[in-house]
Design an enzyme around this catalytic site. Structure first.
Site, mmCIF file in Angstrom:
data_model
loop_
_atom_site.group_PDB
_atom_site.id
_atom_site.type_symbol
_atom_site.label_atom_id
_atom_site.label_comp_id
_atom_site.label_asym_id
_atom_site.label_seq_id
_atom_site.Cartn_x
_atom_site.Cartn_y
_atom_site.Cartn_z
ATOM 1 C CG ASP A 1 -13.067 -2.948 0.059
ATOM 2 O OD1 ASP A 1 -12.424 -3.962 -0.241
ATOM 3 O OD2 ASP A 1 -12.705 -1.788 -0.216
ATOM 4 C CG ASP B 1 -1.983 -1.053 1.178
ATOM 5 O OD1 ASP B 1 -2.028 -1.809 0.180
ATOM 6 O OD2 ASP B 1 -2.777 -1.146 2.130
#
Length: 244
Positions: A130, A8
């Protein structure tokens, strides 16, 4: 099942967020390129790279770094974050990404994604969904950094996208992301049972080698592992073991 190590990026640095909260960030000293090289040398065949700045604000904040990873590494780079238009999708493919993860648009505008899936670029789209469970136990996709809830449950949304040509989905249980609480086995089993030809990437909750063994039993094609690798909870040798 394969392990997809996750990197990330925020402000060009390697970070991890707890449950997607930008205020709960852990920064790491690793150089993104050197870290990706270590994963590749351990046997990773694909690395999952998230542009957190673009995911939140739009734009192409870390695209130069991602382009460098694509250019200098002999490994597939899957990237997500900030894809809001067809041009955004094409640009990420043009710099060398093997797959592009699209999240919020799948929830907000599934008809638009369905159109893209019919294009040549569509074969390289991964739906990044998600989810969190609602009061009725349904898995509900969320958008905009998990601040918006979709109106359609996960399996119904996937019905639409798979019919349009979706081949691969990355699904994260929000409550488990970055928490080392174990993968959401029932979630991945439900997807695999409903869509046996859909490649599923499990994400969220992995904190040990035993978690990898457990999630593999659900039939997923890959498991995203980020913080657990960065902090040594999952050994680099596990990347090698699952790449065979």
């Amino acid at each position: 099942m394969k392990i997809l190590p996750a990197i990330d990026l925020r402000d060009g640095r390697v970070v991890r967020l707890e449950q997607g909260d930008y205020g709960r960030e852990t920064r790491y000293d690793d150089d993104p390129l050197l870290l990706a090289q270590r994963y590749a040398e351990a046997g990773a065949r694909r690395i999952h790279v998230v542009d957190l700045d673009s995911a939140r604000d739009g734009g192409r904040a870390n695209l130069d770094i991602i382009a460098r990873l694509c250019r200098e590494l002999d490994v597939a780079i899957q990237t997500g974050g900030g894809v809001r238009s067809l041009d955004d999708l094409k640009q990420r493919l043009d710099i060398g990404a093997s797959q592009v993860v699209i999240g919020s648009l799948c929830v907000r505008k599934p008809e638009q994604i369905s159109d893209w899936l019919g294009r040549p670029e569509g074969k390289r789209i991964v739906a990044g969904l998600d989810v969190s469970a609602d009061d009725q136990g349904r898995w509900m996709p969320r958008a905009a950094g998990w601040t918006e809830s979709g109106e359609t449950d996960l399996l119904t949304l996937l019905d639409t996208l798979v019919t349009a040509g979706l081949n691969e989905v990355l699904c994260t249980d929000i409550e488990r992301d970055g928490m080392f609480s174990g993968p959401s086995l029932a979630l991945y089993q439900a997807i695999a049972d409903r869509f046996p030809n859909l490649a599923v990437q499990a994400s969220g909750g992995v904190g040990s080698a035993a978690d990898l063994d457990a999630v593999a039993t659900t039939g997923v094609s890959a498991c995203i592992v980020g913080r657990a690798l960065l902090e040594g909870r999952v050994a680099m040798s596990e990347v090698t073991r699952w790449s065979r």
